[in-house]
Design an enzyme around this catalytic site. Structure first.
Site, PDB file in Angstrom:
ATOM      1  CB  SER A  12      -0.987   0.008   1.169  1.00  0.00           C
ATOM      2  OG  SER A  12      -0.330   0.203   2.396  1.00  0.00           O
ATOM      3  CG  HIS A 102      10.328   0.569  12.277  1.00  0.00           C
ATOM      4  ND1 HIS A 102      10.614  -0.755  12.032  1.00  0.00           N
ATOM      5  CD2 HIS A 102       9.890   0.637  13.556  1.00  0.00           C
ATOM      6  CE1 HIS A 102      10.376  -1.456  13.129  1.00  0.00           C
ATOM      7  NE2 HIS A 102       9.935  -0.636  14.067  1.00  0.00           N
ATOM      8  CG  ASP A 143      14.257  -1.476  12.395  1.00  0.00           C
ATOM      9  OD1 ASP A 143      14.012  -1.201  11.208  1.00  0.00           O
ATOM     10  OD2 ASP A 143      13.723  -2.419  12.999  1.00  0.00           O
ATOM     11  CD  GLU A 172       3.865   2.908   7.765  1.00  0.00           C
ATOM     12  OE1 GLU A 172       4.339   2.414   8.769  1.00  0.00           O
ATOM     13  OE2 GLU A 172       3.605   2.249   6.747  1.00  0.00           O
TER      14      GLU A 172
END
Ligand code: GAR
Length: 186
Positions: A12, A102, A143, A172
């Site tokens: 997405s 993230h 990360d 996001e």
């Protein structure tokens, strides 16, 4: 500027990024990379008529693949839900040109195994009052690259991990593509 999007799942975020840059004068999505032949993002690449590549495990392939990216004139790499570790050859070939999104406020809830719903479950189980998203540069450790941008969202006591995931995903979708544009144009 040619972007490659690496994704392992539904894609997405990849879709939002493709839409955002569709008519951009300087930036475009030139390649989709996945480690998963069944990923929704492969259907998306086919629908959007964007070349795609399945990155298999194995050192030789990884070494050759960084050369493929350079040969295709890829300028910038965007990890949008890519669950495999990025091979060191690619990191060396693209210094400060790989970003990851993230679904939490790093440095909390990051590291190996912390992806997708695992993250949201951990956040809700810890009773956090907020969560959010982090865009960061990618280095050799999961990360841990330097943080570029973070956005927060409030959680209510009744939010489930699924509610948390929805709230974070909508952040996001709103902030990732404009951040990429800023990084590539400033
Ligand atoms: C996104 O929420 C992204 O932050 C997360 O995977 C999801 C992909 O969704 N990434 C990670 O967990 C990486 N550690 P999408 O396929 O719908 O874009």
């Amino acid at each position: 500027m040619k972007i490659a999007i690496f994704a392992s799942g539904g894609g997405s975020n990849a879709q939002k990024i493709i839409n955002y840059f569709r008519h951009h004068p300087k930036i475009g999505v030139a390649l989709i990379v996945s480690n998963n032949t069944n990923a929704g993002v492969i259907d998306l690449a086919q629908k959007e008529d964007i070349p795609f590549y399945i990155l298999q495990d194995g050192e030789l392939e990884e070494e050759e693949f960084s050369e493929v990216l350079v040969a295709l004139n890829i300028d910038f790499i965007v990890l949008a839900g890519f669950l495999k570790k990025i091979p060191n050859d690619i990191i060396k070939a693209y210094p400060n040109k790989i970003v990851n999104i993230h679904p939490a406020l790093l440095p909390k809830y990051g590291g190996k195994g912390m992806y997708g719903m695992n993250v949201h479950k951990a956040v809700v189980e810890s009773g956090e009052k907020e969560s959010g998203m982090t865009i960061h540069y990618v280095n050799e450790n999961y990360d841990e690259g330097s943080i570029i941008e973070q956005h927060k969202v409030e959680l209510s006591f009744s939010d489930t991990p699924e509610d948390c995931a929805k709230k974070v995903l909508s952040l996001e979708h709103k902030f990732f593509a404009p951040c990429i544009e800023r990084l590539l144009t400033e």
